[in-house]
Design a protein around this motif. Structure first.
Motif, PDB file in Angstrom:
ATOM      1  N   LYS A  11       1.046  -1.847   0.185  1.00  0.00           N
ATOM      2  CA  LYS A  11       0.438  -0.228   0.065  1.00  0.00           C
ATOM      3  C   LYS A  11       0.638   1.811  -0.151  1.00  0.00           C
ATOM      4  N   SER A  12       2.107   0.952   0.678  1.00  0.00           N
ATOM      5  CA  SER A  12       2.941   2.411   0.707  1.00  0.00           C
ATOM      6  C   SER A  12       3.329   2.713  -0.409  1.00  0.00           C
TER       7      SER A  12
ATOM      8  N   THR B 151       2.319   1.801  -3.316  1.00  0.00           N
ATOM      9  CA  THR B 151       1.122   2.158  -4.357  1.00  0.00           C
ATOM     10  C   THR B 151       0.930   3.855  -3.706  1.00  0.00           C
ATOM     11  N   SER B 152       0.688   4.163  -2.813  1.00  0.00           N
ATOM     12  CA  SER B 152       0.389   5.631  -2.328  1.00  0.00           C
ATOM     13  C   SER B 152       1.017   6.794  -2.054  1.00  0.00           C
ATOM     14  N   ASP B 153       1.785   5.653  -1.451  1.00  0.00           N
ATOM     15  CA  ASP B 153       3.050   7.054  -1.146  1.00  0.00           C
ATOM     16  C   ASP B 153       4.258   7.391  -2.159  1.00  0.00           C
TER      17      ASP B 153
END
Length: 444
Positions: free
Chosen positions: A203-204, A206-208
């Motif tokens: 998730k990090s 992809t989103s960060d």
């Protein structure tokens, strides 16, 4: 675990600015080289950042059922989980040729505290617990690429997390009841945490991290006239101990950009690994800049004696011109001079091992500086050997020693935010300048 590790992976990936694939075919005018020393530093810095991030996270609630023959079936819940301590060890950041990076962390531990509550029929109880997670191993592969604009991209391909041991210590009125089946709780907690770690990393990324990389510009301004194109031209070339990342490095006129038709020579980089990173800057970049400046009329210049170093053996005065124009020395004995140059065509920079030289085509007008400070013209001519000696002396004795600072300040190297270079070392090779440096990540 949704605090995110953007700063962590940004430290690692942003430092490297890698890219695969997307070959465009042209020789790069700028090559960034990352050595094993740079990878080791990135891994250690990433470890420190990850520890800080893990201390801030809030873990999700954890629930389950229990069944004991003598007691029957009940329900428990662990909540308000907070990380008390985090020790990450043995970071490793390795190259995956043709793919990207492999990040591994091993033999690590996390201590967690929280609250629990349980119910069995009409009986309810609660208390606190301590959770020790030991022998954590994390491995993740990061696939690196480039989009059509030449910006780097990243995706997490494979991720695995293993926990060797989980110990739960429960206190409270019915704590003994939960301790009866602690093995079941610990096994379930282990699986949840292993999955949560990889979920957090994916998730990090992809989103960060991916949005962070997309903010990196593919062009940068050098001054009010020049810009530089930092789009990636091909996949990085990985070999033992180092990775080369190729940038277009095209200099262009910000006000009127036109295609660059001059071929970029191939740069044969030395096998040097004393510094964390190296930047090879082709003569081509400087020569294009020279052409743009010349077309804009910014290369005309003047040279006076006070522009030469005080300890220079060459002085800009009438005495120095005696072998070429004896009549000037007789008429104006030992007086300072000023040379005003008009560039006929853009001068080309030539690099050879340990030497910088320019091959300008220009006309020089010489003036004698009179005692009244007035200038009196005394000659006009094309470039002579003496003037070339003046120019080369100025380059090697004034420009070259200061080039480290000037490159760091004035030439916008492709670095992400909060990354600074130090211990700069400039070397001159055939067709390119080679700037070595160590890296420091500036924490907020």
């Amino acid at each position: 675990m949704e605090a995110g590790t953007g700063p962590v992976l940004s430290t690692l990936l942003g430092l490297l600015l890698l890219s695969t694939p997307g070959t465009r075919g042209a020789n790069p005018a700028l090559v960034a080289r990352i050595t094993d020393k740079g990878l080791d530093y990135a891994a250690k810095e990433g470890l420190l950042s990850l520890q800080q991030e893990l201390r801030k996270i809030t873990l999700p609630d954890f629930t389950g059922d229990f069944k004991i023959k003598a007691v029957g079936r009940g329900h428990y819940e662990f909540h308000s989980l907070e990380v008390q301590n985090c020790e990450l060890r043995h970071p490793s950041l390795k190259l995956l040729p043709g793919q990207g990076l492999s990040l591994a962390i091993s033999d690590s531990s996390i201590s967690i505290q929280g609250e629990w509550k349980a119910r069995k029929s009409f009986i309810k109880s609660h208390g606190s617990f301590d959770l020790d997670v030991k022998g954590i191993t994390i491995s993740v592969d990061l696939l690196l690429g480039s989009d059509l604009s030449g910006r780097p991209t990243v995706t997490a391909s494979q991720c695995s997390s293993r926990i060797h041991d989980v110990d739960v210590h429960v206190s409270g009125k019915l704590g003994w009841l939960l301790n009866l089946f602690h093995n079941q709780i610990e096994s379930k907690l282990r699986k949840v945490l292993e999955n949560k770690i990889c979920e957090m990393i994916r998730k990090s990324v992809t989103s960060d991290l991916q949005p962070y990389l997309q903010t990196l510009p593919v062009t940068a301004d050098i001054d009010n006239i020049l810009g530089i194109d930092y789009s990636l031209v091909e996949a990085p070339r990985a070999k033992a101990g180092m990775l080369d990342v190729m940038f277009k490095g095209e200099i262009f006129n910000r006000n009127q950009r036109s295609p660059d038709t001059l071929p970029v020579p191939t740069m044969n980089l030395p096998e040097d690994n004393k510094k964390m990173v190296y930047f090879a800057i082709s003569d081509h970049a400087f020569n294009i800049a020279s052409r743009v400046y010349h077309q804009a009329g910014y290369l005309n210049f003047s040279i006076t004696d006070d522009m030469l170093p005080p300890d220079s053996n060459i002085r800009l005065n009438t005495k120095a011109f005696r072998p070429f124009t004896p009549q000037i020395t007789r008429r104006y004995p030992d007086m300072n001079m000023e040379l005003i140059g008009t560039v006929v065509s853009a001068p080309l920079l030539n690099d050879s091992p340990g030497n910088l030289s320019l091959t300008p085509q220009m006309e020089i007008e010489g003036f004698v500086v009179l005692p009244s400070s007035a200038r009196e013209p005394v000659f006009r001519l094309g470039v002579v050997n003496l003037f070339q000696a003046f120019l080369n002396y100025y380059l090697l004795n004034t420009l070259y020693p200061d080039a480290n600072d000037e490159l760091a300040k004035g030439f916008p190297l492709p670095l992400p935010r909060r990354i600074q270079l130090h211990d700069l070392d400039l070397q001159i090779y055939k067709d390119f300048l080679y700037l070595g440096a160590n890296v420091q990540y500036m924490r907020v």
